[in-house]
Design an enzyme around this catalytic site. Structure first.
Site, PDB file in Angstrom:
ATOM      1  N   GLU A  37       0.019   5.184   0.807  1.00  0.00           N
ATOM      2  CA  GLU A  37      -0.762   6.044   1.151  1.00  0.00           C
ATOM      3  C   GLU A  37      -0.386   7.505   0.657  1.00  0.00           C
ATOM      4  O   GLU A  37       0.845   7.800   0.326  1.00  0.00           O
ATOM      5  CB  GLU A  37      -1.020   5.927   2.692  1.00  0.00           C
TER       6      GLU A  37
ATOM      7  N   CYS B 109     -10.123  -5.003   0.194  1.00  0.00           N
ATOM      8  CA  CYS B 109     -11.460  -4.077   0.398  1.00  0.00           C
ATOM      9  C   CYS B 109     -12.289  -4.435  -0.822  1.00  0.00           C
ATOM     10  O   CYS B 109     -11.882  -5.028  -1.772  1.00  0.00           O
ATOM     11  CB  CYS B 109     -10.927  -2.631   0.261  1.00  0.00           C
TER      12      CYS B 109
ATOM     13  N   CYS C 139      -3.962   0.572  -2.570  1.00  0.00           N
ATOM     14  CA  CYS C 139      -3.659  -0.673  -1.864  1.00  0.00           C
ATOM     15  C   CYS C 139      -2.744  -1.596  -2.375  1.00  0.00           C
ATOM     16  O   CYS C 139      -2.119  -1.651  -3.660  1.00  0.00           O
ATOM     17  CB  CYS C 139      -5.008  -1.502  -1.962  1.00  0.00           C
TER      18      CYS C 139
ATOM     19  N   CYS D  39     -10.645  -3.492  -4.338  1.00  0.00           N
ATOM     20  CA  CYS D  39      -9.635  -4.710  -4.828  1.00  0.00           C
ATOM     21  C   CYS D  39     -10.201  -5.897  -5.078  1.00  0.00           C
ATOM     22  O   CYS D  39      -9.791  -6.629  -6.010  1.00  0.00           O
ATOM     23  CB  CYS D  39      -8.567  -4.606  -3.638  1.00  0.00           C
TER      24      CYS D  39
ATOM     25  N   GLU E 269      -2.838  -4.791  -3.100  1.00  0.00           N
ATOM     26  CA  GLU E 269      -3.441  -5.453  -4.051  1.00  0.00           C
ATOM     27  C   GLU E 269      -3.078  -4.889  -5.602  1.00  0.00           C
ATOM     28  O   GLU E 269      -3.059  -5.282  -6.623  1.00  0.00           O
ATOM     29  CB  GLU E 269      -4.749  -5.978  -4.140  1.00  0.00           C
TER      30      GLU E 269
ATOM     31  N   ASN F 237       0.880  -1.323  -0.148  1.00  0.00           N
ATOM     32  CA  ASN F 237       0.007  -0.100   0.023  1.00  0.00           C
ATOM     33  C   ASN F 237       0.928   1.253  -0.045  1.00  0.00           C
ATOM     34  O   ASN F 237       2.178   1.364   0.533  1.00  0.00           O
ATOM     35  CB  ASN F 237      -1.040   0.031   1.067  1.00  0.00           C
TER      36      ASN F 237
HETATM   37  N1  THU Z   1      -5.145  -1.957   2.548  1.00  0.00           N
HETATM   38  C1  THU Z   1      -4.524  -2.692   1.659  1.00  0.00           C
HETATM   39  O1  THU Z   1      -3.649  -2.280   1.154  1.00  0.00           O
HETATM   40  N2  THU Z   1      -5.119  -3.937   1.296  1.00  0.00           N
HETATM   41  C2  THU Z   1      -6.043  -4.314   2.006  1.00  0.00           C
HETATM   42  O2  THU Z   1      -6.412  -5.620   1.671  1.00  0.00           O
HETATM   43  C3  THU Z   1      -6.870  -3.740   3.121  1.00  0.00           C
HETATM   44  C4  THU Z   1      -6.378  -2.302   3.291  1.00  0.00           C
HETATM   45  C5  THU Z   1      -4.485  -0.427   2.912  1.00  0.00           C
HETATM   46  C6  THU Z   1      -5.182   0.670   2.401  1.00  0.00           C
HETATM   47  C7  THU Z   1      -4.599   1.691   3.448  1.00  0.00           C
HETATM   48  O3  THU Z   1      -3.400   1.886   3.259  1.00  0.00           O
HETATM   49  C8  THU Z   1      -4.522   0.686   4.701  1.00  0.00           C
HETATM   50  O4  THU Z   1      -4.624  -0.495   4.352  1.00  0.00           O
HETATM   51  C9  THU Z   1      -5.595   0.905   5.941  1.00  0.00           C
HETATM   52  O5  THU Z   1      -6.816   0.983   5.343  1.00  0.00           O
END
Ligand code: THU
Length: 130
Positions: free
Chosen positions: A41, A83, A50, A86, A52, A39
């Protein structure tokens, strides 16, 4: 490299200063190779991506179009679930029976198929021939 160790390793590179929730994803493509993502951000939070999504982008950039196996890992109390967005992104390149292993750093795992994660998915079939 097994998907779990690849996902665990790439998770270390996650840029997650806002949630402090680092996620790593690894997928095996039709060519047998492993593609990874973490991920990333952003201070403007909707712009974050994310793990994925990063792994899928790496796979597509390498010229691949088929996901055959996926693993996602984070340091939470429960195996991390992709999520909703994804799940749709995975469904674009994975058949419904493709297994998604959700893992914790502590060693818990849960496996669900793409079809179980996104039942009744919107797909090209619903658009008809165009
Ligand atoms: N996140 C992912 O990268 N993948 C997931 O399957 C669930 C959530 C990340 C998004 C964000 O940067 C952090 O987790 C918190 O939501």
């Amino acid at each position: 490299m097994p998907l779990l160790s690849a996902a665990r390793a790439v998770r270390e590179n996650a840029h997650a200063p806002y949630s402090r929730f680092k996620v790593g994803a690894a997928l095996r493509a039709g060519d047998g190779r492993v593609y990874v993502g973490c991920n990333v951000e952003n201070v403007a939070s909707p712009e974050g991506t994310c793990a994925e999504a990063g792994a899928i982008a790496a796979m597509v950039a390498a010229g691949q179009r088929e996901i055959v196996e996926v693993t996602v890992i984070a340091d939470g109390p429960l195996p991390v679930a992709p999520c909703g967005g994804c799940r749709q992104k995975l469904a674009e390149f994975a058949r419904p029976d493709v297994p998604v292993t959700m893992a914790t750093l502590a060693g818990a795992t849960r496996v669900m198929s793409v079809g179980e994660l996104l039942p009744g998915a919107f797909s090209a079939a619903q658009m008809g021939a165009r």
